[in-house]
Design a protein around this motif. Structure first.
Motif, PDB file in Angstrom:
ATOM      1  N   LEU A 160       0.825  -1.200   0.000  1.00 31.14           N
ATOM      2  CA  LEU A 160       0.000   0.000   0.000  1.00 31.14           C
ATOM      3  C   LEU A 160       0.867   1.261   0.000  1.00 31.14           C
ATOM      4  O   LEU A 160       0.613   2.207  -0.754  1.00 31.14           O
ATOM      5  N   VAL A 161       1.924   1.266   0.803  1.00 32.09           N
ATOM      6  CA  VAL A 161       2.821   2.427   0.851  1.00 32.09           C
ATOM      7  C   VAL A 161       3.534   2.600  -0.487  1.00 32.09           C
ATOM      8  O   VAL A 161       3.673   3.717  -0.999  1.00 32.09           O
ATOM      9  N   ALA A 162       3.973   1.482  -1.081  1.00 33.82           N
ATOM     10  CA  ALA A 162       4.663   1.568  -2.364  1.00 33.82           C
ATOM     11  C   ALA A 162       3.738   2.106  -3.452  1.00 33.82           C
ATOM     12  O   ALA A 162       4.137   2.948  -4.272  1.00 33.82           O
ATOM     13  N   LEU A 163       2.499   1.629  -3.464  1.00 31.90           N
ATOM     14  CA  LEU A 163       1.557   2.108  -4.466  1.00 31.90           C
ATOM     15  C   LEU A 163       1.103   3.544  -4.204  1.00 31.90           C
ATOM     16  O   LEU A 163       0.796   4.286  -5.144  1.00 31.90           O
ATOM     17  N   MET A 164       1.054   3.952  -2.927  1.00 33.42           N
ATOM     18  CA  MET A 164       0.631   5.310  -2.602  1.00 33.42           C
ATOM     19  C   MET A 164       1.584   6.332  -3.200  1.00 33.42           C
ATOM     20  O   MET A 164       1.167   7.374  -3.695  1.00 33.42           O
ATOM     21  N   GLY A 165       2.868   6.033  -3.164  1.00 28.73           N
ATOM     22  CA  GLY A 165       3.833   6.973  -3.731  1.00 28.73           C
ATOM     23  C   GLY A 165       3.744   7.043  -5.237  1.00 28.73           C
ATOM     24  O   GLY A 165       4.104   8.053  -5.844  1.00 28.73           O
ATOM     25  N   TRP A 166       3.255   5.999  -5.836  1.00 31.76           N
ATOM     26  CA  TRP A 166       3.233   5.936  -7.296  1.00 31.76           C
ATOM     27  C   TRP A 166       1.918   6.441  -7.886  1.00 31.76           C
ATOM     28  O   TRP A 166       1.912   7.240  -8.826  1.00 31.76           O
ATOM     29  N   ILE A 167       0.764   5.960  -7.329  1.00 23.09           N
ATOM     30  CA  ILE A 167      -0.533   6.326  -7.915  1.00 23.09           C
ATOM     31  C   ILE A 167      -1.464   7.032  -6.939  1.00 23.09           C
ATOM     32  O   ILE A 167      -2.596   7.348  -7.286  1.00 23.09           O
ATOM     33  N   GLY A 168      -1.056   7.265  -5.723  1.00 22.62           N
ATOM     34  CA  GLY A 168      -1.897   7.961  -4.748  1.00 22.62           C
ATOM     35  C   GLY A 168      -2.692   6.974  -3.896  1.00 22.62           C
ATOM     36  O   GLY A 168      -2.878   5.808  -4.242  1.00 22.62           O
ATOM     37  N   PHE A 169      -3.169   7.482  -2.746  1.00 16.86           N
ATOM     38  CA  PHE A 169      -3.836   6.605  -1.788  1.00 16.86           C
ATOM     39  C   PHE A 169      -5.153   6.038  -2.297  1.00 16.86           C
ATOM     40  O   PHE A 169      -5.389   4.839  -2.165  1.00 16.86           O
ATOM     41  N   PRO A 170      -6.057   6.825  -2.878  1.00 16.35           N
ATOM     42  CA  PRO A 170      -7.343   6.245  -3.294  1.00 16.35           C
ATOM     43  C   PRO A 170      -7.184   5.129  -4.318  1.00 16.35           C
ATOM     44  O   PRO A 170      -7.831   4.075  -4.210  1.00 16.35           O
ATOM     45  N   ALA A 171      -6.301   5.308  -5.279  1.00  6.31           N
ATOM     46  CA  ALA A 171      -6.110   4.268  -6.290  1.00  6.31           C
ATOM     47  C   ALA A 171      -5.431   3.044  -5.682  1.00  6.31           C
ATOM     48  O   ALA A 171      -5.768   1.900  -6.013  1.00  6.31           O
ATOM     49  N   ALA A 172      -4.476   3.248  -4.779  1.00  2.00           N
ATOM     50  CA  ALA A 172      -3.796   2.130  -4.132  1.00  2.00           C
ATOM     51  C   ALA A 172      -4.781   1.327  -3.283  1.00  2.00           C
ATOM     52  O   ALA A 172      -4.765   0.089  -3.289  1.00  2.00           O
ATOM     53  N   ALA A 173      -5.638   2.026  -2.561  1.00  3.30           N
ATOM     54  CA  ALA A 173      -6.649   1.335  -1.755  1.00  3.30           C
ATOM     55  C   ALA A 173      -7.596   0.557  -2.647  1.00  3.30           C
ATOM     56  O   ALA A 173      -7.994  -0.568  -2.318  1.00  3.30           O
ATOM     57  N   LEU A 174      -7.953   1.137  -3.778  1.00  2.00           N
ATOM     58  CA  LEU A 174      -8.833   0.450  -4.720  1.00  2.00           C
ATOM     59  C   LEU A 174      -8.158  -0.796  -5.290  1.00  2.00           C
ATOM     60  O   LEU A 174      -8.792  -1.854  -5.414  1.00  2.00           O
ATOM     61  N   VAL A 175      -6.891  -0.706  -5.616  1.00  2.00           N
ATOM     62  CA  VAL A 175      -6.159  -1.870  -6.138  1.00  2.00           C
ATOM     63  C   VAL A 175      -6.141  -2.986  -5.102  1.00  2.00           C
ATOM     64  O   VAL A 175      -6.401  -4.158  -5.414  1.00  2.00           O
ATOM     65  N   PHE A 176      -5.856  -2.648  -3.847  1.00  2.00           N
ATOM     66  CA  PHE A 176      -5.822  -3.679  -2.810  1.00  2.00           C
ATOM     67  C   PHE A 176      -7.210  -4.235  -2.525  1.00  2.00           C
ATOM     68  O   PHE A 176      -7.362  -5.421  -2.241  1.00  2.00           O
ATOM     69  N   ALA A 177      -8.227  -3.398  -2.632  1.00  7.31           N
ATOM     70  CA  ALA A 177      -9.596  -3.896  -2.440  1.00  7.31           C
ATOM     71  C   ALA A 177      -9.947  -4.899  -3.529  1.00  7.31           C
ATOM     72  O   ALA A 177     -10.549  -5.949  -3.255  1.00  7.31           O
ATOM     73  N   VAL A 178      -9.559  -4.597  -4.766  1.00 12.73           N
ATOM     74  CA  VAL A 178      -9.822  -5.522  -5.865  1.00 12.73           C
ATOM     75  C   VAL A 178      -9.056  -6.825  -5.665  1.00 12.73           C
ATOM     76  O   VAL A 178      -9.594  -7.924  -5.874  1.00 12.73           O
ATOM     77  N   LEU A 179      -7.790  -6.727  -5.252  1.00  8.36           N
ATOM     78  CA  LEU A 179      -6.988  -7.935  -5.015  1.00  8.36           C
ATOM     79  C   LEU A 179      -7.630  -8.822  -3.940  1.00  8.36           C
ATOM     80  O   LEU A 179      -7.735 -10.038  -4.108  1.00  8.36           O
ATOM     81  N   PHE A 180      -8.053  -8.211  -2.839  1.00  3.51           N
ATOM     82  CA  PHE A 180      -8.660  -9.005  -1.773  1.00  3.51           C
ATOM     83  C   PHE A 180     -10.028  -9.550  -2.183  1.00  3.51           C
ATOM     84  O   PHE A 180     -10.401 -10.651  -1.772  1.00  3.51           O
ATOM     85  N   ALA A 181     -10.755  -8.814  -2.999  1.00  2.52           N
ATOM     86  CA  ALA A 181     -12.036  -9.335  -3.494  1.00  2.52           C
ATOM     87  C   ALA A 181     -11.798 -10.548  -4.396  1.00  2.52           C
ATOM     88  O   ALA A 181     -12.522 -11.549  -4.313  1.00  2.52           O
ATOM     89  N   LEU A 182     -10.765 -10.477  -5.244  1.00  2.00           N
ATOM     90  CA  LEU A 182     -10.438 -11.625  -6.092  1.00  2.00           C
ATOM     91  C   LEU A 182      -9.979 -12.820  -5.270  1.00  2.00           C
ATOM     92  O   LEU A 182     -10.343 -13.966  -5.566  1.00  2.00           O
ATOM     93  N   LEU A 183      -9.191 -12.567  -4.226  1.00  2.38           N
ATOM     94  CA  LEU A 183      -8.780 -13.656  -3.340  1.00  2.38           C
ATOM     95  C   LEU A 183      -9.979 -14.277  -2.629  1.00  2.38           C
ATOM     96  O   LEU A 183     -10.073 -15.506  -2.504  1.00  2.38           O
ATOM     97  N   ALA A 184     -10.902 -13.439  -2.170  1.00  4.79           N
ATOM     98  CA  ALA A 184     -12.097 -13.958  -1.505  1.00  4.79           C
ATOM     99  C   ALA A 184     -12.942 -14.779  -2.473  1.00  4.79           C
ATOM    100  O   ALA A 184     -13.451 -15.845  -2.111  1.00  4.79           O
ATOM    101  N   LEU A 185     -13.054 -14.320  -3.715  1.00  6.39           N
ATOM    102  CA  LEU A 185     -13.804 -15.065  -4.719  1.00  6.39           C
ATOM    103  C   LEU A 185     -13.135 -16.410  -5.009  1.00  6.39           C
ATOM    104  O   LEU A 185     -13.808 -17.439  -5.121  1.00  6.39           O
ATOM    105  N   ALA A 186     -11.807 -16.411  -5.103  1.00 12.39           N
ATOM    106  CA  ALA A 186     -11.078 -17.664  -5.353  1.00 12.39           C
ATOM    107  C   ALA A 186     -11.279 -18.651  -4.207  1.00 12.39           C
ATOM    108  O   ALA A 186     -11.519 -19.845  -4.439  1.00 12.39           O
ATOM    109  N   VAL A 187     -11.207 -18.174  -2.965  1.00  8.94           N
ATOM    110  CA  VAL A 187     -11.410 -19.057  -1.816  1.00  8.94           C
ATOM    111  C   VAL A 187     -12.835 -19.593  -1.810  1.00  8.94           C
ATOM    112  O   VAL A 187     -13.066 -20.777  -1.534  1.00  8.94           O
ATOM    113  N   TYR A 188     -13.794 -18.747  -2.141  1.00  7.36           N
ATOM    114  CA  TYR A 188     -15.194 -19.178  -2.195  1.00  7.36           C
ATOM    115  C   TYR A 188     -15.385 -20.265  -3.251  1.00  7.36           C
ATOM    116  O   TYR A 188     -16.023 -21.283  -2.994  1.00  7.36           O
TER     117      TYR A 188
END
Length: 128
Positions: free
Chosen positions: A46-74
């Motif tokens: 999150l810190v690495a992405l915040m410096g590159w694309i900003g906090f809102p986009a970094a949070a969105l990227v991590f939210a998408v990643l965790f949603a995909l992980l949750a879908l895969a586990v389901y």
């Protein structure tokens, strides 16, 4: 007075219980360390992405990643559940067919019971 057989069995049971406790503690410690490592990995990413694309986009990227992980586990859980249900259905089918076969054999063997009793009585009478 205790039988000498009980001491080795008691020692074996104690060793099995202690071994299970050690394995459980090891599994719990491993899970906790994995959770901490994942937390550090997420915060570093999150810190690495915040410096590159900003906090809102970094949070969105991590939210998408965790949603995909949750879908895969389901989906993996559903697949495992379907395999388990198929095994249960197959075992139930085998059990029902075995019961039907045993019932059919019992019905067909019923007329032979008097003959079997006669032969058993004959063999027992011949012995004495």
């Amino acid at each position: 007075m205790a039988l000498p057989l009980w001491d080795p069995l008691r020692d074996l049971a104690r060793a099995v219980v202690n071994g299970a406790g050690i394995r459980a503690a090891t599994a719990i410690a491993t899970a906790l360390l994995a959770i901490v490592a994942i937390g550090f990995l997420v915060s570093a990413g999150l810190v690495a992405l915040m410096g590159w694309i900003g906090f809102p986009a970094a949070a969105l990227v991590f939210a998408v990643l965790f949603a995909l992980l949750a879908l895969a586990v389901y989906l993996l859980g559903r697949a495992a559940s379907a395999r388990t249900a198929a095994r249960v259905r197959a075992a139930r089918s085998r059990t029902e067919s075995d019961i039907a076969l045993a019932t059919a054999l019992a019905r067909s063997a019923r007329p032979l019971l008097p003959l079997a009793a006669f032969l058993a009585a004959f063999v027992l009478a011949r012995r004495s």
